[in-house]
Design an enzyme around this catalytic site. Structure first.
Site, mmCIF file in Angstrom:
data_model
loop_
_atom_site.group_PDB
_atom_site.id
_atom_site.type_symbol
_atom_site.label_atom_id
_atom_site.label_comp_id
_atom_site.label_asym_id
_atom_site.label_seq_id
_atom_site.Cartn_x
_atom_site.Cartn_y
_atom_site.Cartn_z
ATOM 1 N N GLN A 1 0.829 -1.203 0.000
ATOM 2 C CA GLN A 1 0.000 0.000 0.000
ATOM 3 C C GLN A 1 0.867 1.259 0.000
ATOM 4 O O GLN A 1 0.643 2.196 -0.765
ATOM 5 C CB GLN A 1 -0.926 0.014 1.215
ATOM 6 N N THR B 1 -11.764 -5.542 5.700
ATOM 7 C CA THR B 1 -11.151 -4.224 5.789
ATOM 8 C C THR B 1 -11.862 -3.341 4.782
ATOM 9 O O THR B 1 -12.311 -3.825 3.739
ATOM 10 C CB THR B 1 -9.652 -4.269 5.473
ATOM 11 N N ASN B 2 -11.971 -2.060 5.088
ATOM 12 C CA ASN B 2 -12.564 -1.134 4.120
ATOM 13 C C ASN B 2 -11.609 -0.816 2.980
ATOM 14 O O ASN B 2 -11.983 -0.829 1.812
ATOM 15 C CB ASN B 2 -12.962 0.168 4.829
ATOM 16 N N CYS C 1 -13.089 2.279 8.811
ATOM 17 C CA CYS C 1 -11.923 1.408 8.959
ATOM 18 C C CYS C 1 -12.312 0.408 10.027
ATOM 19 O O CYS C 1 -12.890 0.794 11.055
ATOM 20 C CB CYS C 1 -10.685 2.204 9.373
#
Length: 231
Positions: free
Chosen positions: A52, A83-84, A197
């Protein structure tokens, strides 16, 4: 009962919340000693966070596509990304496996629409707050517009997620910062604030704020329970 496939470990701090909430939901619905049928593939979050940070979303996608293949091979009837942020690559995961993907933004959108909410404040990682994959899903699917914190506050929210919550640290001072940011979003016109989140619910719950909060972990887990128990 259908089998739920979880892509977890992002971070494991919130994945254990998914496991608990889904099992509690099934037990509440069926009673007795019932619990959920779950297949879990859990990543090493450091590896994913490094991808990421390097803006290597193709590498991150490959990790989750591999995990989705494993839960499919293990007999899952659906796949959920716990997870978002990594719903950024949800379309690629849907294309890679022949399973329905239970999308966290759809769970949030349905819950918000049921309350008549049309404008939200969004807290999450910088990726979730600043990119359009999440906000656009809420807008196009549910007619919900999104406010995000100002740049300095986005940095605060993001830092606390990665440096504290994902590492099991729940600090009162950080809760105070989040509550301040939530109040600011409400003052700007947010009818509710989405805890976008899956770790934020470890720090902030509805009891801490007069502003309506939506915990995406909770509504996503409830979506899983509904799917598992549907005839």
């Amino acid at each position: 009962m259908k089998t739920i496939g979880l892509l977890g470990g992002m971070s494991w701090e919130s994945t254990q919340t998914y496991y608990r909430l889904i099992n509690q939901g099934v037990q509440k619905a069926l009673g007795g000693l019932h619990s959920a049928r779950i297949v879990l593939d859990s990543v090493d979050f450091q590896e994913l966070a490094d991808l990421q940070g390097a803006d290597d979303w193709s590498g991150a996608t490959a990790l989750l596509v591999d995990g989705a293949g494993r839960v499919a091979a293990a007999g899952a009837d659906c796949v959920m990304i716990c997870t978002n942020t990594m719903h950024k690559v949800a379309p690629e995961i849907e294309a890679a496996v022949d399973l329905p993907l239970l999308h966290i933004a759809d769970a949030a959108g349905k819950a918000l629409a049921a309350q008549g909410v049309t404008q939200i404040g969004l807290l999450g990682t910088a990726f979730t707050m600043e990119q359009d994959f999440y906000r656009e899903r809420l807008s196009s699917g549910f007619g919900i517009s999104t406010l995000v914190p100002e740049a300095d506050d986005r940095a605060v929210v993001h830092r606390i997620i990665y440096e504290e919550l994902c590492q099991g640290q729940v600090l009162d001072a950080s809760r105070g910062e989040y509550l301040r940011i939530i109040d600011t979003l409400a003052a700007r016109g947010a009818e509710a604030v989405v805890l976008g989140c899956t770790e934020i619910g470890l720090l902030v719950q509805q009891e801490h704020s007069a502003v309506c909060l939506l915990d995406t972990t909770a509504v996503h887990a409830a979506m899983a329970v509904d799917f598992a128990l549907a005839s």
